[in-house]
Design a protein around this motif. Structure first.
Motif, mmCIF file in Angstrom:
data_model
loop_
_atom_site.group_PDB
_atom_site.id
_atom_site.type_symbol
_atom_site.label_atom_id
_atom_site.label_comp_id
_atom_site.label_asym_id
_atom_site.label_seq_id
_atom_site.Cartn_x
_atom_site.Cartn_y
_atom_site.Cartn_z
ATOM 1 N N ARG A 289 0.825 -1.196 0.000
ATOM 2 C CA ARG A 289 0.000 0.000 0.000
ATOM 3 C C ARG A 289 0.864 1.253 0.000
ATOM 4 O O ARG A 289 2.003 1.245 0.462
ATOM 5 N N VAL A 290 0.291 2.334 -0.533
ATOM 6 C CA VAL A 290 0.938 3.637 -0.452
ATOM 7 C C VAL A 290 0.645 4.216 0.924
ATOM 8 O O VAL A 290 -0.519 4.361 1.316
ATOM 9 N N GLN A 291 1.703 4.517 1.674
ATOM 10 C CA GLN A 291 1.524 5.080 3.014
ATOM 11 C C GLN A 291 2.800 5.783 3.449
ATOM 12 O O GLN A 291 3.894 5.225 3.368
ATOM 13 N N ASP A 292 2.647 7.003 3.929
ATOM 14 C CA ASP A 292 3.795 7.777 4.379
ATOM 15 C C ASP A 292 4.509 7.057 5.518
ATOM 16 O O ASP A 292 3.880 6.388 6.346
ATOM 17 N N ALA A 293 5.825 7.231 5.575
ATOM 18 C CA ALA A 293 6.621 6.564 6.610
ATOM 19 C C ALA A 293 6.194 6.977 8.011
ATOM 20 O O ALA A 293 6.227 6.168 8.952
ATOM 21 N N GLY A 294 5.782 8.234 8.180
ATOM 22 C CA GLY A 294 5.332 8.684 9.488
ATOM 23 C C GLY A 294 4.093 7.940 9.941
ATOM 24 O O GLY A 294 3.968 7.557 11.116
ATOM 25 N N SER A 295 3.158 7.713 9.025
ATOM 26 C CA SER A 295 1.949 6.961 9.360
ATOM 27 C C SER A 295 2.287 5.516 9.704
ATOM 28 O O SER A 295 1.695 4.923 10.620
ATOM 29 N N GLN A 296 3.229 4.941 8.963
ATOM 30 C CA GLN A 296 3.659 3.573 9.280
ATOM 31 C C GLN A 296 4.257 3.503 10.686
ATOM 32 O O GLN A 296 3.965 2.583 11.461
ATOM 33 N N LEU A 297 5.062 4.489 11.026
ATOM 34 C CA LEU A 297 5.755 4.466 12.316
ATOM 35 C C LEU A 297 4.794 4.559 13.499
ATOM 36 O O LEU A 297 4.934 3.833 14.490
ATOM 37 N N VAL A 298 3.818 5.465 13.411
ATOM 38 C CA VAL A 298 2.923 5.628 14.564
ATOM 39 C C VAL A 298 2.055 4.383 14.760
ATOM 40 O O VAL A 298 1.758 3.994 15.896
ATOM 41 N N ALA A 299 1.660 3.743 13.661
ATOM 42 C CA ALA A 299 0.881 2.511 13.788
ATOM 43 C C ALA A 299 1.727 1.405 14.418
ATOM 44 O O ALA A 299 1.260 0.667 15.306
ATOM 45 N N ARG A 300 2.971 1.286 13.975
ATOM 46 C CA ARG A 300 3.858 0.261 14.529
ATOM 47 C C ARG A 300 4.218 0.566 15.980
ATOM 48 O O ARG A 300 4.419 -0.358 16.786
ATOM 49 N N ALA A 301 4.328 1.847 16.316
ATOM 50 C CA ALA A 301 4.633 2.209 17.703
ATOM 51 C C ALA A 301 3.527 1.742 18.636
ATOM 52 O O ALA A 301 3.790 1.195 19.718
#
Length: 521
Positions: A289-301
């Motif tokens: 999926r297209v997703q900004d790295a910042g959005s990926q990080l907060v979800a993983r956090a």
């Protein structure tokens, strides 16, 4: 994207050069002499021979600007469809993309320039003419398009889609614009201005209230106000496309074969300067999926932070309180599936709830459920029911101006105050819905103090059963080799009790804010 990269013909990019010398003497049928150059520039001296058709790449850009202006559309949603509709090849698609986003980003500065070249208020111009002028200004001042090509093609566009009369106005105004380069225009517009905010607004094409808010946010989040120039420049840079492979489901091999590069901030991510992502089967399937790295990080956090609510061995229950359109929900659901957890994705708007269902379609259906309803009701209806809760709160989106450049001209300072009560009510509902020992992640794509620190501190003051978890440390754990805090890239907010803020000029991500709040018990 330069004009050479755009793939246009030499006539479209440059046309004939300006006539040199006095030309040759000719006589008409009546024997009268006339002076005519053998290399006459038809753009300047022969209106009847000017371009009468719209170049497809420029037409796409024009149609997107019209959709943004007239329909409040988002360029990133409209542009791909218009590119496909007009059948642009890769180079022309790149030209149309640069022209569209460039004109939108710099709209305020370009309008200030145009205001000096038009004999009436810009508000009195036909909106379609104004959009055509903005496209012309961007080509003249910020792209490697020869002046005569920018003039000829913009006038041709206006003639083809607006009319012959307006095309004359477009031609006259753009000739005035072309008399100076961008640096000369900026000097003229800034002459006599001593206010740093106002000067930055003109030079970097941001409304003054946003410049002022960003300066305040830098200081409040522990950074130096001198970074404002780098931050505004990062907002104006063309964003890199970020991909994420859904854990346990997606694979980036196809993306790497298509010249994507591995992401440097978060695992299972890839980066690219653009292109038609629809050509990747993994993207079409939804496992990448297209997703900004910042959005990926907060979800993983949130997915990785320790919780004590599930120590009895029961299945963890996760909640995405504001799930639409589904990007973070998809990543959370995939992570939940790996941990034998289950996700409830809540979205109040029915049409956005359908988007969430589409985003989650590739993930095993026993790992998630979509609910259509008001997130403010969940805390009352399901008190103490969830181990992890994401509150991706509706906000001004000031942290994503790279990707949605039209937002800077669409948003108003009053929006901040109007969104505040909703943000607080959603966070309160989430804190009611989380189990003792569980964690709530309050997230915004905005660094504005009133949408970040102030909301969290208000919630903390009203409750005695919550405490903050170190969000900076959680981001480090979720990132590659602690990349969030490498060197001078810390996201932690000094003096604000373990909240964290990402920045486009520091982390090459959207300006995502995160606070992690654990309920005691």
């Amino acid at each position: 994207m330069t004009s050479e990269q755009s793939g246009h013909s030499s006539a479209q990019r440059g046309g004939h050069g300006r006539a040199q010398g006095g030309g040759v003497r000719r006589r008409d049928d009546a024997g009268r002499e006339r002076n005519r150059s053998t290399t006459r520039n038809k753009t300047e001296t022969a209106p009847g021979q000017r371009t009468r058709v719209a170049d497809p790449a420029r037409l796409v850009a024009f149609e997107v600007l019209r959709a943004v202006s007239a329909d409040d559309a988002y360029a990133n949603l409209v542009l791909p469809a218009r590119i496909r509709k007009h059948g642009l090849d890769r180079r022309d698609a790149g030209f149309a993309t640069e022209l569209t986003y460039g004109a939108l980003r710099a709209q305020g500065t370009y309008d200030a320039i145009l205001a000096t070249c038009v004999d009436r208020p810009l508000s009195e111009l036909d909106p379609a003419i104004l959009d055509a002028l903005r496209l012309g200004v961007h080509q003249l001042l910020a792209m490697r398009v020869p002046t005569h090509a920018a003039l000829d093609q913009t006038v041709g566009l206006a003639r083809a889609v607006i009319g012959a009369g307006p095309s004359g106005l477009v031609n006259a105004v753009l000739r005035k614009v072309a008399a100076k380069d961008l640096s000369e225009w900026l000097i003229e517009l800034s002459a006599g201005i001593t206010d740093e905010v106002k000067k930055a607004s003109i030079e970097h094409a941001h409304p003054e209230w946003i410049v002022r808010s960003m300066r305040q946010a830098l200081v409040a989040h522990g950074r130096d106000v001198s970074e404002i120039t780098a931050l505004l420049e990062a907002d104006n840079a063309a964003p890199v496309v970020n991909l994420v492979a859904l854990p346990g489901l997606g694979d980036l091999a196809e993306a790497f074969e298509a010249s994507f590069t591995p992401g440097e901030l978060v695992a299972d991510s890839a980066l690219s300067s653009g292109g038609d992502l629809g050509r990747l089967e993994s993207v079409r399937e939804g496992t990448v999926r297209v997703q900004d790295a910042g959005s990926q990080l907060v979800a993983r956090a949130l997915a990785g932070v320790e919780v004590t609510s599930g120590k009895d061995g029961s299945e963890e229950r996760w909640l995405d309180l504001c799930a639409g359109p589904g990007g973070k929900a998809a990543l959370l659901a995939a992570l939940a599936a790996q941990k034998n957890a289950w996700l409830l994705a809540n979205e109040p708007a029915p049409h956005r709830a359908k988007l969430v269902e589409q985003a989650l379609a590739a993930i095993p259906h026993d790992s998630w459920t979509v609910r259509t309803g008001d997130g403010r009701d969940i805390g009352r209806e399901h008190p103490g029911a969830f181990d992890r809760v994401l509150v991706d709160a509706p906000c001004t989106g000031l942290g994503a101006l790279r990707r949605r450049p039209e937002s800077r001209w669409r948003r108003k300072l009053s929006d901040v105050a109007e969104l505040g009560p909703l943000q607080r009510e959603l966070l309160a509902s989430a804190l009611d819905a989380v189990k003792p020992g569980g964690v709530v992640a309050y997230v915004t794509c905005s660094p504005h103090v009133a949408e970040t620190i102030a909301v969290v501190e208000d919630a903390m003051r009203k409750r005695t059963d919550v405490e903050l978890v170190d969000a900076g440390a959680a981001l480090d754990t979720a990132s590659l080799s602690g990349a969030v805090h490498a060197g001078n890239t810390t996201a932690a907010v000094p003096g604000h009790r373990m909240m964290a803020q990402l920045w486009p000029h520091i982390h090459q991500s959207d300006a995502m804010f995160i606070a992690l709040i654990r309920k005691n018990g």
